[in-house]
Scaffold this motif. Structure first.
Motif, PDB file in Angstrom:
ATOM      1  N   ILE A 141       0.862  -1.177   0.000  1.00 57.96           N
ATOM      2  CA  ILE A 141       0.000   0.000   0.000  1.00 57.96           C
ATOM      3  C   ILE A 141       0.901   1.229   0.000  1.00 57.96           C
ATOM      4  O   ILE A 141       1.786   1.366   0.842  1.00 57.96           O
ATOM      5  N   ASP A 180      -2.914  -0.627  -4.341  1.00 59.57           N
ATOM      6  CA  ASP A 180      -3.777   0.223  -3.516  1.00 59.57           C
ATOM      7  C   ASP A 180      -2.965   1.410  -3.012  1.00 59.57           C
ATOM      8  O   ASP A 180      -1.836   1.237  -2.534  1.00 59.57           O
ATOM      9  N   GLN A 216      -3.086   5.625  -1.199  1.00 59.70           N
ATOM     10  CA  GLN A 216      -3.784   6.760  -0.598  1.00 59.70           C
ATOM     11  C   GLN A 216      -3.030   8.045  -0.898  1.00 59.70           C
ATOM     12  O   GLN A 216      -1.809   8.106  -0.718  1.00 59.70           O
ATOM     13  N   ALA A 268       2.347  10.212   8.632  1.00 57.94           N
ATOM     14  CA  ALA A 268       1.244   9.977   9.572  1.00 57.94           C
ATOM     15  C   ALA A 268       0.207   9.062   8.936  1.00 57.94           C
ATOM     16  O   ALA A 268      -0.288   8.125   9.581  1.00 57.94           O
ATOM     17  N   VAL A 269      -0.114   9.311   7.677  1.00 54.72           N
ATOM     18  CA  VAL A 269      -1.095   8.467   6.975  1.00 54.72           C
ATOM     19  C   VAL A 269      -0.564   7.029   6.894  1.00 54.72           C
ATOM     20  O   VAL A 269      -1.294   6.073   7.186  1.00 54.72           O
ATOM     21  N   GLY A 321      -0.932   5.300  10.170  1.00 58.02           N
ATOM     22  CA  GLY A 321      -2.316   4.861  10.368  1.00 58.02           C
ATOM     23  C   GLY A 321      -2.599   3.561   9.637  1.00 58.02           C
ATOM     24  O   GLY A 321      -3.217   2.648  10.187  1.00 58.02           O
ATOM     25  N   ILE A 322      -2.129   3.456   8.414  1.00 60.64           N
ATOM     26  CA  ILE A 322      -2.372   2.244   7.615  1.00 60.64           C
ATOM     27  C   ILE A 322      -1.626   1.058   8.221  1.00 60.64           C
ATOM     28  O   ILE A 322      -2.182  -0.009   8.466  1.00 60.64           O
ATOM     29  N   VAL A 356      -2.929  -0.500  11.506  1.00 58.57           N
ATOM     30  CA  VAL A 356      -4.127  -1.348  11.464  1.00 58.57           C
ATOM     31  C   VAL A 356      -3.959  -2.535  10.512  1.00 58.57           C
ATOM     32  O   VAL A 356      -4.718  -3.494  10.588  1.00 58.57           O
ATOM     33  N   LEU A 357      -2.967  -2.465   9.622  1.00 62.70           N
ATOM     34  CA  LEU A 357      -2.683  -3.590   8.724  1.00 62.70           C
ATOM     35  C   LEU A 357      -1.197  -3.957   8.820  1.00 62.70           C
ATOM     36  O   LEU A 357      -0.433  -3.777   7.877  1.00 62.70           O
ATOM     37  N   PHE A 396      -6.125   7.392  17.670  1.00 64.69           N
ATOM     38  CA  PHE A 396      -4.919   8.216  17.607  1.00 64.69           C
ATOM     39  C   PHE A 396      -5.246   9.553  18.251  1.00 64.69           C
ATOM     40  O   PHE A 396      -6.274  10.154  17.941  1.00 64.69           O
ATOM     41  N   ASN A 437      -4.312  12.719  10.558  1.00 64.66           N
ATOM     42  CA  ASN A 437      -3.834  12.072   9.334  1.00 64.66           C
ATOM     43  C   ASN A 437      -3.600  10.579   9.537  1.00 64.66           C
ATOM     44  O   ASN A 437      -3.712   9.797   8.595  1.00 64.66           O
ATOM     45  N   MET A 438      -3.319  10.175  10.763  1.00 66.11           N
ATOM     46  CA  MET A 438      -3.296   8.744  11.082  1.00 66.11           C
ATOM     47  C   MET A 438      -4.708   8.182  10.969  1.00 66.11           C
ATOM     48  O   MET A 438      -4.918   7.080  10.461  1.00 66.11           O
ATOM     49  N   TYR A 490      -7.017   9.327   9.023  1.00 65.62           N
ATOM     50  CA  TYR A 490      -7.279   9.253   7.576  1.00 65.62           C
ATOM     51  C   TYR A 490      -6.695   7.967   6.994  1.00 65.62           C
ATOM     52  O   TYR A 490      -7.370   7.232   6.275  1.00 65.62           O
ATOM     53  N   GLY A 491      -5.438   7.687   7.329  1.00 64.89           N
ATOM     54  CA  GLY A 491      -4.785   6.487   6.800  1.00 64.89           C
ATOM     55  C   GLY A 491      -5.484   5.215   7.241  1.00 64.89           C
ATOM     56  O   GLY A 491      -5.783   4.334   6.428  1.00 64.89           O
ATOM     57  N   ALA A 492      -5.791   5.136   8.535  1.00 68.32           N
ATOM     58  CA  ALA A 492      -6.428   3.925   9.066  1.00 68.32           C
ATOM     59  C   ALA A 492      -7.845   3.770   8.521  1.00 68.32           C
ATOM     60  O   ALA A 492      -8.266   2.663   8.161  1.00 68.32           O
ATOM     61  N   GLY A 505      -8.936   4.907   5.687  1.00 64.95           N
ATOM     62  CA  GLY A 505      -8.789   4.518   4.286  1.00 64.95           C
ATOM     63  C   GLY A 505      -8.460   3.046   4.140  1.00 64.95           C
ATOM     64  O   GLY A 505      -8.821   2.399   3.150  1.00 64.95           O
ATOM     65  N   ALA A 506      -7.768   2.504   5.143  1.00 61.06           N
ATOM     66  CA  ALA A 506      -7.418   1.082   5.129  1.00 61.06           C
ATOM     67  C   ALA A 506      -8.553   0.229   5.685  1.00 61.06           C
ATOM     68  O   ALA A 506      -8.388  -0.966   5.902  1.00 61.06           O
ATOM     69  N   ALA A 509     -10.347   0.628   8.652  1.00 57.66           N
ATOM     70  CA  ALA A 509     -10.479   0.458  10.102  1.00 57.66           C
ATOM     71  C   ALA A 509     -11.611   1.310  10.669  1.00 57.66           C
ATOM     72  O   ALA A 509     -11.975   2.335  10.103  1.00 57.66           O
ATOM     73  N   ALA A 564     -11.676  -0.098   0.550  1.00 63.18           N
ATOM     74  CA  ALA A 564     -10.515   0.222   1.395  1.00 63.18           C
ATOM     75  C   ALA A 564      -9.205  -0.258   0.764  1.00 63.18           C
ATOM     76  O   ALA A 564      -9.174  -1.214  -0.016  1.00 63.18           O
ATOM     77  N   THR A 565      -8.115   0.416   1.131  1.00 61.30           N
ATOM     78  CA  THR A 565      -6.786   0.032   0.637  1.00 61.30           C
ATOM     79  C   THR A 565      -6.225  -1.068   1.528  1.00 61.30           C
ATOM     80  O   THR A 565      -5.545  -0.806   2.509  1.00 61.30           O
TER      81      THR A 565
END
Ligand SMILES: Cc1ncc(C[n+]2csc(CCOP(=O)(O)OP(=O)(O)O)c2C)c(N)n1
Ligand code: SF4
Ligand SMILES: [Mg+2]
Lengths: 258, 366
Positions: free
Chosen positions: A57, A75, A77, A86-87, A90-91, A94-95, B32, B71-72, B74-76, B78-79, B81, B205-206
Motif C-alpha cells: 500500500i 492500492d 492513498q 502519519a497516513v 495509520g495504515i 491497522v494492517l 490516535f 492524518n493517522m 485518515y490512513g487507518a 482509508g485502510a 479500520a 478500502a486500501t
C-alpha cells in the motif's frame, strides 16, 4: 514474460522485457527527463519481482508525484502536504502484515512534514520512506525547498539561496539516521543506469527488511527537476554530479549491523 | 438506532471515561490522539484499559500532534479500520485540513471535540464556542460532518455507537460535540453492550490489490473542474440524504407559550428552567437538538407557530441561534441568552431573562 511475439513477416521474437502488472498503462505526466518516472518504475518493478502487489500500500502526498496512484497499480492513498508519514502510520498500524511505503518530495518530507517524518522514524514505524530530493518545489512552480543549495536560483530565491536569510540546506537523511528507529538509511540517485540498478537493490532490501519487521527504512533519491531548475535534462545531470552530490553524497548512511 | 434493553448495572463514571469505554465496546480498531485538557482522560483510559482486554485488538497511539493524529485517522480509515480521535478546541482547529480531506475522500471516522472556551488558548472551562466550526464544515471547501451533541454522561457513551453507525452508513466523518463539563463530570451510566456494533465490509478500502479487483485509491484530489463539481454534487446529495437522520428531544412543548432551544449542557440547564417557570405559571417548553447537523429546522418551524417567542440558550456568543432564526424565518422573535469563556448561565438567570422578555413583549402588544 517469456511470451512469444509474432511479427507481421512471420518472425518469432522472444519477449524478454515488458511493463510489469504493477504499472498501469497510463503515460506519465512528468516533464521529460524528470527523475520521478524512473523512481516509479524502479519501485513497481521491485513490487512485481517480489510478488507483493497484493500486500503493498503506497502513500503519495501533495507534490508532483501526488498522482502516483494513476501509474502504480497497487492500492494507494493520497495524503495532505507533509502528512504522508502519519497516513502511512495509520495504515501500517491497522494492517501490520501489509507492506507500506511513502513517496515524498523534499518540501513535503523536510519542510511542512518534518515533525511527522522525525517522529515516524523515531517510533521505528515498520514502513519504507522514499524521499525524492530534487532541491525544489516542483509542483508549485519551482520555489525554494529546504534542500535547495546555497546560491541556487529559484522563484523565491531569485538571487540565489542566501544562507543568512534562509539557513543551510537540510540534510534530513543524516538526521533521520541518528534515530534508533531507523534501520536502513541510504542515499541513491537515478542519473545513470548504474545508479538505477543500485536504487533497485536498495528498494528490494528495504521491502525485505519490512517483511522482517526491522523498523523504518529510509531511501533518499537525489533527483532532478529540469523544469524548476530551468535546465535541459542533460544539464541537470551535470548539475547533479557537480553540485548536488558533493553536498548530498551518495551511498549508505546507516546499514543494519548484521 | 433501536434502543436495546440493557442488563448491565449502572456505573458511576466520568464523561470522558464513559466515552472511552464505549469506544472499546464499539470495537474500534484504532485510536490516535494527543493530550489536551479537558479530554485527556480519553487517551489515558484507553492506554490503561486496552492492554487488559485480551479479546480486543485495538491500536492506541499517542501521536506527535493533532495534525498527525487526524492524518493517522485518515490512513487507518482509508485502510478500512473503525477509527477515532478526540481532542479539545485548539487541537480540533489544528485538525481541520485533515478533516476536510477525510470528508472529501468520504471516509468514516469519529472525531470527538470536548469543547473548551476560546478563542485562542482560551480556558480549559466548558464552552459551546465551536458550534459553527462543527456544523458548518470547519475546514476548507463545501462539506459537513454528522454532529451529535450529548447532554449527559450516558449520551457520551451511547453516541459513540450512534456516531460510528452513521459515519459508516454514509461514509462520512462524524463528530461528537461535547464540552468540558460533560467530559469531566461523573454520572450514572449504563454502558452500551460490548461488541454491539457490527462491522460491514468495506470493499473500497486500501487493503492490498488482489488479482480479482482493480486497485483501490483513497483521494481527495479531483483536478478537473468537471470532475470536482461532480464529486461536490455527490457530496451534496449525501448531505441531503443525511437530513433524514435528524434527532431532537422535546420537554413540555405541547402547551408551551415560550420555547427554549438549547443543546448539550445548556439543554440540561434549560430543563430546570422549564420546571422553575412552570412553578411560577409560565408555560415554557424546551427543544433540544441532538443532531446539530442535520439540524431540526422543520420541527422548530412547526413549534414557532404555537409560541409567543423563542429563547435560544448557549455557552457562546450566539451560534446555533442563527440556525434557529433560519428555521423560524421571522415568524416569532428569537432571543438569545449566552455566557462565554467557560461561564455557564444559571437556571435563575435564564428565567429572569425570560421574564424580562415576556414583559417587554406584553408592553409591545398593549
Ligand atoms: C497545506 C499546503 N500548503 C501548501 C501547498 C502547496 N504545495 C503543493 S506541493 C508543494 C511543494 C512540493 O514540493 P516537493 O514536496 O518538494 O515535491 P516536488 O513537486 O518537488 O516533487 C506545495 C508548497 C499544499 N498543497 N498544501
Ligand atoms: S516540475 Fe520538476 S519535479 Fe515536477 S514533473 Fe516537472 S521536472 Fe519533475
Ligand atoms: Mg521537491
Amino acid at each position: 514474460m517469456n511470451e512469444k511475439l509474432l511479427l507481421d513477416d512471420g518472425t518469432e521474437l522472444e519477449q524478454v522485457f515488458c511493463r510489469p502488472d504493477t504499472l498501469t498503462d497510463v503515460p506519465y505526466h512528468y516533464c521529460p527527463g524528470c527523475g520521478h518516472s524512473v523512481v516509479h518504475n524502479v519501485l513497481m518493478e521491485v513490487v512485481d519481482e517480489l510478488d507483493i502487489q497484493d500486500k503493498t500500500i503506497g502513500v503519495a502526498p501533495v507534490g508532483c508525484s501526488v498522482f502516483a496512484y494513476h501509474y502504480m497499480n497497487i492500492d494507494m492513498q493520497e495524503a495532505a502536504h507533509g502528512r504522508a508519514c502519519a497516513v502511512a502510520t495509520g495504515i501500517k498500524r491497522v494492517l501490520p502484515d501489509k507492506l507500506v511505503f511513502t513517496y515524498q518530495g523534499d518540501g513535503d518530507l523536510a519542510a511542512i512534514g518534518t515533525a511527522e517524518t522525525i517522529h515516524t522514524v523515531n517510533r521505528g514505524e515498520n514502513i519504507l520512506i522514499v524521499f525524492i530530493n530534487n532541491g525544489i518545489y516542483g509542483m508549485t512552480g519551482g520555489q525554494m525547498a529546504p534542500t535547495t543549495l546555497p546560491g541556487m536560483v529559484t522563484s523565491t530565491s531569485p538571487y540565489g539561496r542566501d544562507i543568512h536569510m534562509s539557513g543551510y540546506p537540510l540534510k534530513i537523511t543524516e538526521l533521520a539516521a541518528q534515530l534508533p528507529g531507523a534501520y536502513y538509511v541510504t542515499r541513491q540517485s537515478v542519473h545513470n543506469p548504474n545508479a538505477v540498478r543500485k536504487l533497485k537493490k536498495a528498494v528490494t532490501k528495504a521491502f525485505e527488511y519490512q517483511m522482517q519487521n526491522k523498523g523504518t527504512c529510509f531511501i533518499e533519491v537525489v533527483s532532478n527537476c529540469p523544469s524548476g531548475w530551468k535546465m535541459t535534462p542533460v544539464e541537470t545531470i551535470k548539475y547533479l554530479e557537480e553540485v548536488m552530490f558533493p553536498y548530498y553524497p551518495l551511498g549508505d548512511v546507516k546499514v543494519p549491523k548484521e | 438506532m433501536e434502543k436495546e434493553i440493557r442488563k448491565e448495572e449502572p456505573r458511576l463514571m466520568k464523561g470522558n471515561e464513559a466515552l472511552a469505554e464505549a469506544a472499546i465496546r464499539a470495537d474500534i480498531d484504532a485510536y490516535f490522539g494527543y493530550p489536551i485538557t479537558p479530554q485527556s482522560e480519553v487517551i489515558e483510559y484507553l492506554m490503561r484499559e486496552v492492554p487488559n482486554r485480551k479479546d480486543k485488538k485495538i491500536v492506541v497511539l499517542q501521536a506527535e500532534s493533532e495534525v498527525a493524529s487526524i492524518n493517522m485517522v485518515y490512513g487507518a480509515a482509508g485502510a478500512g479500520a473503525r477509527v477515532m480521535t478526540s481532542s479539545s478546541s485548539p487541537g480540533i482547529s489544528l485538525m481541520q485540513e485533515g478533516i476536510s480531506y477525510i470528508a472529501s475522500a468520504q471516509l468514516p471516522c469519529l472525531i470527538v471535540n470536548v469543547v473548551r472556551g476560546g478563542p485562542g488558548l482560551g480556558t480549559i472551562q466548558p464552552s459551546q464556542g465551536d458550534y459553527f466550526q462543527a456544523t458548518k464544515g470547519g475546514g476548507h471547501g463545501d462539506y459537513h460532518l454528522i454532529v451529535l451533541a450529548p447532554a449527559s454522561v450516558q449520551e457520551m457513551a451511547d453516541f459513540v455507537f450512534d456516531a460510528f453507525h452513521l459515519a459508516e452508513k454514509y461514509r462520512n466523518p462524524a463528530m461528537i460535540l461535547a464540552d468540558g463539563a460533560l467530559g469531566q463530570m461523573m454520572e450514572k451510566v449504563v454502558l452500551p453492550p460490548d461488541g454491539g456494533l457490527s462491522k460491514q465490509p468495506k470493499p473500497w478500502a486500501t487493503t492490498g490489490k488482489t488479482k480479482d479487483r482493480n486497485h483501490n485509491i483513497i483521494t481527495s484530489l479531483f483536478i478537473q473542474p468537471e470532475e470536482m463539481e461532480k464529486v461536490n454534487l455527490e457530496l451534496q446529495k449525501k448531505y441531503e440524504a443525511m437530513q433524514s437522520e435528524v434527532r431532537w428531544e422535546e420537554f413540555q412543548t405541547d402547551d408551551a407559550e415560550i420555547l427554549l432551544v438549547a443543546f448539550g449542557l445548556s439543554a440540561r440547564i434549560c430543563q430546570k428552567v422549564v420546571d422553575l417557570g412552570r412553578e411560577k405559571g409560565i408555560k415554557i417548553g424546551l427543544l433540544r437538538p441532538i443532531t446539530l447537523y442535520p439540524f431540526p429546522y422543520k420541527r422548530i418551524d412547526e413549534l414557532a407557530d404555537k409560541v409567543e417567542f423563542i429563547l435560544d440558550v448557549e455557552m457562546n456568543a450566539g451560534q446555533m441561534v442563527e440556525d434557529v432564526r433560519l428555521a423560524v424565518e421571522g415568524k416569532v422573535p428569537v432571543y438569545f441568552k449566552g455566557r462565554m469563556g467557560g461561564m455557564i448561565a444559571t437556571p435563575e438567570e435564564i428565567l429572569q431573562e425570560i421574564e424580562a422578555i415576556h414583559e417587554k413583549q406584553n408592553v409591545l402588544h398593549d
